[in-house]
Design a protein around this motif. Structure first.
Motif, PDB file in Angstrom:
ATOM      1  N   ARG A   1       0.825  -1.207   0.000  1.00  0.00           N
ATOM      2  CA  ARG A   1       0.000   0.000   0.000  1.00  0.00           C
ATOM      3  C   ARG A   1       0.863   1.263   0.000  1.00  0.00           C
TER       4      ARG A   1
ATOM      5  N   GLY B   1      -0.311   4.734  -5.220  1.00  0.00           N
ATOM      6  CA  GLY B   1      -1.016   5.996  -5.084  1.00  0.00           C
ATOM      7  C   GLY B   1      -2.473   5.795  -4.734  1.00  0.00           C
ATOM      8  N   ASP B   2      -3.144   6.892  -4.403  1.00  0.00           N
ATOM      9  CA  ASP B   2      -4.555   6.825  -4.010  1.00  0.00           C
ATOM     10  C   ASP B   2      -5.448   6.320  -5.138  1.00  0.00           C
ATOM     11  N   ALA B   3      -5.075   6.591  -6.384  1.00  0.00           N
ATOM     12  CA  ALA B   3      -5.914   6.183  -7.511  1.00  0.00           C
ATOM     13  C   ALA B   3      -5.668   4.748  -7.938  1.00  0.00           C
TER      14      ALA B   3
END
Length: 457
Positions: free
Chosen positions: A357, A361-363
């Motif tokens: 994780r 990235g967040d996307a």
């Protein structure tokens, strides 16, 4: 909204008049002339709401209410008591027995119909609440901390007097707020948000201007995001004002002249319902989260991953770009379980998930799709960028062993990755199959490596 309404009254004429009045707005009615018949019909005909007279030939109306509230099947059924008595003690006894409202005969038509609409709207969400067996939350006590009630738009004399009266009757904080403070969007913190508002519409002897101003404030508070879930009560000068308030979304319209004890009881119930609704919303959020995530690692599960991959594939097709798909597998994970035990194996899974994780990235999509298998999907990456990231993922896992606290174990771990670039229009299953073939190749070629498969098309 058409509903089935049970009318309980010992006078046949009263039952007929109410039946005609309710039929004019398309409500279906069921009639009962005594308490025992009413209790039987509540179970057999499943009404949506009850209009209950207190004076019945066989039993007291409050006893009917208590029996109704004691039965799980009818516990939440809305009940409006309509009675000829004007005694404050009798009204309060009905509220204490479980009435949602008490209206004095002859009942104002507009107020009665508005109150029925209000209670029916309030009841609808309970049809979709989460059953107890489907939530892991423990039930909380209704008032494990004091609430905050804001008395709003009261005069300088009426406000402090009512605050003193209510403070002696309620476990909650009572504050005096002006209109500007009530509508402010930047309160200091969440604890400053009132659980309930009581708006005064009786100032100026209940003048039309003051009533209209109070109703506008009510509408503004109902629309304000900061107070979306706060309970709203209005102190109304007339039945017409109360009826308008109900149709504007107020939770409780309290007609002028009600005793402080009745006002306190209704505000207390308003906060209780608000907290119950908050608990249901929290349980729903938790159940949605549990349905979409893996309970051990906190990563998304396979069900969510496949749906999200479909969305990412559509987005990639619209941009005429490739989608990078990785299947990640922990090398020789069975050996970890056999040598160190399943508790250590679980700790390895959690740590590997955390390290993966941190590199993404967040996307980016990261999901656990099997015992020791993970899925990663990356949009807006070139093949070279995706391969470089995959190499960093391998290094992040193999560079240092996993230390298991309390077990005295330091477990060396590595991963193998199969990578495929899904061309626009490729189905998620096809991309995963291509990445899985590449993963098998990585396993046969020595593990702890990345193999780029042929592009999925």
């Amino acid at each position: 909204m058409a509903a089935r309404i049970l009318i309980v009254d010992d006078v046949a004429t009263n039952r007929i008049v109410l039946k005609v009045r309710l039929a004019s707005v398309c409500h279906d009615t069921v009639l009962a002339g005594d308490g025992r018949s009413a209790l039987r019909l509540m179970r057999d005909s499943a009404p949506d709401l009850v209009l209950l007279d207190l004076n019945l030939p066989d039993m007291d109306g409050c006893d009917v209410l208590r029996s109704l509230r004691a039965d799980p099947a009818t516990r939440d059924l809305p009940v409006i008591v309509h009675t000829a008595t004007t005694s404050a003690a009798a009204r309060f006894a009905a509220f204490e027995a479980g009435a949602d409202d008490v209206l004095t005969k002859p009942v104002d038509d507009h107020l009665l119909l508005a109150r029925i609409r209000s209670l029916l709207r309030r009841r609808e969400p309970t049809d979709t609440t989460t059953p107890p067996e489907f939530t892991l939350q423990e039930a909380s006590t209704p008032f494990d901390w004091p609430g905050l009630i804001a008395l709003t738009d009261f005069s300088k004399t009426a406000g402090p007097t009512l605050r003193t009266d209510l403070a002696a009757l309620l476990p909650h904080q009572i504050a005096l707020w002006d209109r500007e403070m009530a509508l402010a969007a930047d309160l200091p913190d969440a604890s400053a948000q009132p659980d309930a508002f009581l708006i005064d519409a009786t100032g100026g002897n209940g003048s039309a201007d003051h009533t209209a101003s109070a109703l506008r404030l009510l509408s503004e508070l109902r629309a304000a995001p900061a107070h979306r879930h706060a309970g709203l009560a209005l102190l109304a000068a007339t039945p017409d004002a109360a009826a308008m308030a109900y149709d504007l979304g107020v939770d409780e319209a309290i007609v002028q002249g009600s005793t402080p004890a009745e006002i306190a009881h209704r505000l207390h119930g308003l906060i209780a319902r608000g907290r119950a609704a908050a608990s249901r919303r929290s349980a729903l959020r938790d159940n949605i989260r549990l349905a979409l995530t893996d309970p051990l690692t906190g990563l998304f599960n396979r069900r969510y991953a496949l749906r999200r991959m479909g969305e990412m594939a559509v987005d990639s097709a619209l941009r005429a770009a490739s989608l990078a798909v990785m299947i990640v597998d922990i090398d020789r994970f069975k050996t970890v379980n056999d040598r160190h035990g399943h508790a250590t194996g679980d700790a390895v899974l959690v740590e590997v998930s955390s390290r993966l994780r941190l590199q993404l990235g967040d996307a980016d999509l990261l999901a656990r799709i099997g015992g020791e298998e993970f899925l990663i999907a990356l949009s807006r990456r070139t093949p070279a960028e995706a391969q470089a990231l995959a190499q960093r993922l391998c290094a992040a896992i193999s560079d240092r062993p996993v230390t298991v606290a309390g077990a005295g174990a330091s477990v060396p771990v590595s991963i193998s990755i199969g990578l495929a670039m899904a061309r626009p229009g490729t189905l998620p299953d096809e991309a995963m199959e291509s990445a899985d073939r590449a993963l098998r190749a990585a396993k046969t070629q020595g593990r702890n490596r990345v193999i780029m498969g042929s592009s999925a098309a």
